[in-house]
Design a protein around this motif. Sequence first.
Motif, PDB file in Angstrom:
ATOM      1  N   ALA A 142       1.974 -33.713  -8.238  1.00  0.00           N
ATOM      2  CA  ALA A 142       3.361 -34.277  -8.826  1.00  0.00           C
ATOM      3  C   ALA A 142       4.580 -33.382  -8.400  1.00  0.00           C
ATOM      4  O   ALA A 142       5.747 -33.855  -8.084  1.00  0.00           O
ATOM      5  N   ASP A 143       4.047 -31.934  -8.052  1.00  0.00           N
ATOM      6  CA  ASP A 143       5.252 -31.340  -7.410  1.00  0.00           C
ATOM      7  C   ASP A 143       4.630 -29.995  -7.060  1.00  0.00           C
ATOM      8  O   ASP A 143       4.105 -29.135  -7.296  1.00  0.00           O
ATOM      9  N   SER A 144       4.238 -30.095  -5.598  1.00  0.00           N
ATOM     10  CA  SER A 144       3.306 -29.141  -4.806  1.00  0.00           C
ATOM     11  C   SER A 144       4.203 -27.930  -4.525  1.00  0.00           C
ATOM     12  O   SER A 144       3.645 -26.835  -4.189  1.00  0.00           O
ATOM     13  N   GLY A 145       5.397 -27.765  -4.991  1.00  0.00           N
ATOM     14  CA  GLY A 145       6.220 -26.439  -4.902  1.00  0.00           C
ATOM     15  C   GLY A 145       5.977 -25.676  -6.185  1.00  0.00           C
ATOM     16  O   GLY A 145       6.357 -24.465  -6.107  1.00  0.00           O
ATOM     17  N   LEU A 146       5.539 -26.185  -7.268  1.00  0.00           N
ATOM     18  CA  LEU A 146       5.473 -25.502  -8.435  1.00  0.00           C
ATOM     19  C   LEU A 146       4.101 -25.631  -9.409  1.00  0.00           C
ATOM     20  O   LEU A 146       3.672 -24.806  -9.868  1.00  0.00           O
ATOM     21  N   LEU A 147       3.615 -26.806  -9.125  1.00  0.00           N
ATOM     22  CA  LEU A 147       2.543 -27.081 -10.006  1.00  0.00           C
ATOM     23  C   LEU A 147       1.300 -27.023  -9.232  1.00  0.00           C
ATOM     24  O   LEU A 147       0.979 -27.757  -8.305  1.00  0.00           O
ATOM     25  N   GLY A 148       0.432 -25.887  -9.710  1.00  0.00           N
ATOM     26  CA  GLY A 148      -0.941 -25.904  -9.060  1.00  0.00           C
ATOM     27  C   GLY A 148      -1.937 -27.011  -9.165  1.00  0.00           C
ATOM     28  O   GLY A 148      -2.805 -27.105  -8.600  1.00  0.00           O
ATOM     29  N   GLY A 149      -1.969 -27.809 -10.379  1.00  0.00           N
ATOM     30  CA  GLY A 149      -2.893 -28.851 -10.497  1.00  0.00           C
ATOM     31  C   GLY A 149      -2.688 -30.112 -10.113  1.00  0.00           C
ATOM     32  O   GLY A 149      -1.531 -30.397  -9.404  1.00  0.00           O
ATOM     33  N   HIS A 150      -3.411 -31.083 -10.185  1.00  0.00           N
ATOM     34  CA  HIS A 150      -3.028 -32.616 -10.057  1.00  0.00           C
ATOM     35  C   HIS A 150      -3.577 -33.406 -10.962  1.00  0.00           C
ATOM     36  O   HIS A 150      -4.071 -33.109 -11.994  1.00  0.00           O
ATOM     37  N   VAL A 151      -2.984 -34.489 -11.134  1.00  0.00           N
ATOM     38  CA  VAL A 151      -3.464 -35.618 -11.864  1.00  0.00           C
ATOM     39  C   VAL A 151      -4.389 -36.731 -11.216  1.00  0.00           C
ATOM     40  O   VAL A 151      -4.100 -37.027  -9.918  1.00  0.00           O
ATOM     41  N   GLU A 152      -4.985 -37.523 -11.905  1.00  0.00           N
ATOM     42  CA  GLU A 152      -5.669 -38.637 -11.378  1.00  0.00           C
ATOM     43  C   GLU A 152      -5.121 -39.920 -11.890  1.00  0.00           C
ATOM     44  O   GLU A 152      -4.685 -39.762 -13.018  1.00  0.00           O
ATOM     45  N   LEU A 153      -5.018 -40.720 -11.110  1.00  0.00           N
ATOM     46  CA  LEU A 153      -4.255 -42.018 -11.291  1.00  0.00           C
ATOM     47  C   LEU A 153      -5.371 -43.177 -11.502  1.00  0.00           C
ATOM     48  O   LEU A 153      -6.399 -43.355 -10.802  1.00  0.00           O
ATOM     49  N   PHE A 154      -5.094 -44.175 -12.403  1.00  0.00           N
ATOM     50  CA  PHE A 154      -6.001 -44.938 -12.884  1.00  0.00           C
ATOM     51  C   PHE A 154      -5.189 -46.157 -13.090  1.00  0.00           C
ATOM     52  O   PHE A 154      -3.935 -46.386 -13.876  1.00  0.00           O
ATOM     53  N   ALA A 155      -5.911 -47.661 -12.843  1.00  0.00           N
ATOM     54  CA  ALA A 155      -5.303 -48.691 -13.611  1.00  0.00           C
ATOM     55  C   ALA A 155      -6.433 -49.089 -14.538  1.00  0.00           C
ATOM     56  O   ALA A 155      -7.553 -48.699 -14.529  1.00  0.00           O
ATOM     57  N   ALA A 156      -6.172 -49.866 -15.788  1.00  0.00           N
ATOM     58  CA  ALA A 156      -6.980 -50.110 -16.546  1.00  0.00           C
ATOM     59  C   ALA A 156      -6.911 -51.434 -17.294  1.00  0.00           C
ATOM     60  O   ALA A 156      -5.431 -51.869 -17.616  1.00  0.00           O
ATOM     61  N   ARG A 157      -7.673 -52.447 -17.251  1.00  0.00           N
ATOM     62  CA  ARG A 157      -7.548 -53.670 -17.739  1.00  0.00           C
ATOM     63  C   ARG A 157      -7.780 -53.508 -19.400  1.00  0.00           C
ATOM     64  O   ARG A 157      -8.793 -53.136 -19.647  1.00  0.00           O
ATOM     65  N   ILE A 158      -7.055 -54.068 -20.266  1.00  0.00           N
ATOM     66  CA  ILE A 158      -6.925 -53.891 -21.510  1.00  0.00           C
ATOM     67  C   ILE A 158      -6.827 -55.320 -22.034  1.00  0.00           C
ATOM     68  O   ILE A 158      -6.085 -56.198 -21.609  1.00  0.00           O
ATOM     69  N   PRO A 159      -7.462 -55.506 -23.393  1.00  0.00           N
ATOM     70  CA  PRO A 159      -7.418 -56.832 -23.880  1.00  0.00           C
ATOM     71  C   PRO A 159      -6.210 -57.139 -24.774  1.00  0.00           C
ATOM     72  O   PRO A 159      -5.888 -58.192 -24.834  1.00  0.00           O
ATOM     73  N   ARG A 160      -5.456 -56.087 -25.129  1.00  0.00           N
ATOM     74  CA  ARG A 160      -4.183 -56.264 -26.094  1.00  0.00           C
ATOM     75  C   ARG A 160      -3.789 -54.827 -25.941  1.00  0.00           C
ATOM     76  O   ARG A 160      -4.050 -53.821 -25.549  1.00  0.00           O
ATOM     77  N   VAL A 161      -2.519 -54.957 -26.963  1.00  0.00           N
ATOM     78  CA  VAL A 161      -1.974 -53.653 -27.029  1.00  0.00           C
ATOM     79  C   VAL A 161      -2.219 -53.312 -28.593  1.00  0.00           C
ATOM     80  O   VAL A 161      -1.796 -54.168 -29.723  1.00  0.00           O
ATOM     81  N   GLY A 162      -2.621 -52.238 -29.088  1.00  0.00           N
ATOM     82  CA  GLY A 162      -2.911 -51.966 -30.409  1.00  0.00           C
ATOM     83  C   GLY A 162      -1.777 -51.128 -30.941  1.00  0.00           C
ATOM     84  O   GLY A 162      -0.501 -51.087 -30.836  1.00  0.00           O
ATOM     85  N   ALA A 163      -2.436 -50.256 -32.016  1.00  0.00           N
ATOM     86  CA  ALA A 163      -1.192 -49.238 -32.653  1.00  0.00           C
ATOM     87  C   ALA A 163      -0.815 -48.268 -31.805  1.00  0.00           C
ATOM     88  O   ALA A 163      -1.626 -47.317 -31.109  1.00  0.00           O
ATOM     89  N   LEU A 164       0.511 -48.212 -31.525  1.00  0.00           N
ATOM     90  CA  LEU A 164       0.985 -47.135 -30.741  1.00  0.00           C
ATOM     91  C   LEU A 164       1.216 -45.655 -31.426  1.00  0.00           C
ATOM     92  O   LEU A 164       1.148 -45.633 -32.661  1.00  0.00           O
ATOM     93  N   ASP A 165       1.293 -44.668 -30.535  1.00  0.00           N
ATOM     94  CA  ASP A 165       1.281 -43.056 -31.220  1.00  0.00           C
ATOM     95  C   ASP A 165       2.450 -43.047 -31.296  1.00  0.00           C
ATOM     96  O   ASP A 165       3.164 -42.044 -30.572  1.00  0.00           O
ATOM     97  N   THR A 166       3.149 -43.364 -32.287  1.00  0.00           N
ATOM     98  CA  THR A 166       4.553 -43.160 -32.672  1.00  0.00           C
ATOM     99  C   THR A 166       4.695 -41.777 -33.027  1.00  0.00           C
ATOM    100  O   THR A 166       6.171 -41.011 -32.794  1.00  0.00           O
ATOM    101  N   ALA A 167       3.895 -41.064 -33.682  1.00  0.00           N
ATOM    102  CA  ALA A 167       3.767 -39.513 -34.046  1.00  0.00           C
ATOM    103  C   ALA A 167       4.333 -38.766 -32.590  1.00  0.00           C
ATOM    104  O   ALA A 167       5.064 -37.643 -32.868  1.00  0.00           O
ATOM    105  N   GLU A 168       3.880 -39.067 -31.470  1.00  0.00           N
ATOM    106  CA  GLU A 168       4.129 -38.528 -30.233  1.00  0.00           C
ATOM    107  C   GLU A 168       5.450 -39.049 -29.654  1.00  0.00           C
ATOM    108  O   GLU A 168       5.622 -38.703 -28.533  1.00  0.00           O
ATOM    109  N   GLY A 169       6.207 -39.545 -30.149  1.00  0.00           N
ATOM    110  CA  GLY A 169       7.413 -40.034 -29.786  1.00  0.00           C
ATOM    111  C   GLY A 169       7.546 -41.595 -28.783  1.00  0.00           C
ATOM    112  O   GLY A 169       8.309 -41.693 -27.997  1.00  0.00           O
ATOM    113  N   ILE A 170       6.484 -42.387 -29.022  1.00  0.00           N
ATOM    114  CA  ILE A 170       6.420 -43.713 -28.455  1.00  0.00           C
ATOM    115  C   ILE A 170       6.835 -44.527 -29.582  1.00  0.00           C
ATOM    116  O   ILE A 170       6.430 -44.620 -30.358  1.00  0.00           O
TER     117      ILE A 170
END
Length: 208
Positions: free
Chosen positions: A136-164
């Motif tokens: 994400a930022d090769s000048g500062l961040l030493g780690g990386h992330v893995e990208l995925f797509a995911a097929r889901i059947p529906r949207v369930g209960a959102l994690d509103t406690a974390e700001g969604i």
Amino acid sequence: MFVNAPGGIEILIDPAEIEAARRSTGSDEPVGVVYSDRFITVVRDAVRFPGGDLGLYVRVLPTGGAPGAVILPLIGADPEIVLVDHYRHATRSWHLEAPRGMGEPAEAGPVSAVRELREELGVQPDEVIPLGTLHADSGLLGGHVELFAARIPRVGALDTAEGIQRAVVMPFTRAEELIGRGDITDGFTIAVITRARLAGLFGRDLES
């Protein structure tokens, strides 16, 4: 994370060279780990640049060592994208983005992806599709992330406690429009949508 590649920026380990690097910058800041919690570790390295100059360089590393996961949820036979409206403390603003999270130690990427979908969207995916890695930022961040797509059947209960506050379902073309006009600015989200498009996951959507 501490390998020196030929021709690259060399991390110094000799105490005399470390002190020389600090003097070259006029800094009395400590070298080594300067901050750590269960999420990130901030390291200040003494370095020698390819041109020979000495200096100090800061990096942010994932404390657990495991990559984070970014997941683009897809819903429906002619798939639409599910994004979440997430409040981010760092920018002090709301962002329309793909679900994501930091990896847990010894946790494989697909397992992280499934866990994040359960936490943020309250759903178990039917399929998880790897889309590669991202620095994400090769000048500062030493780690990386893995990208995925995911097929889901529906949207369930959102994690509103974390700001969604809501989930937004849209066709790929709408997401592309929002990226183009600057309404989606999160780099992880732009990257995972781009990778999904290049993987051919929106073929019918693009033909229309």
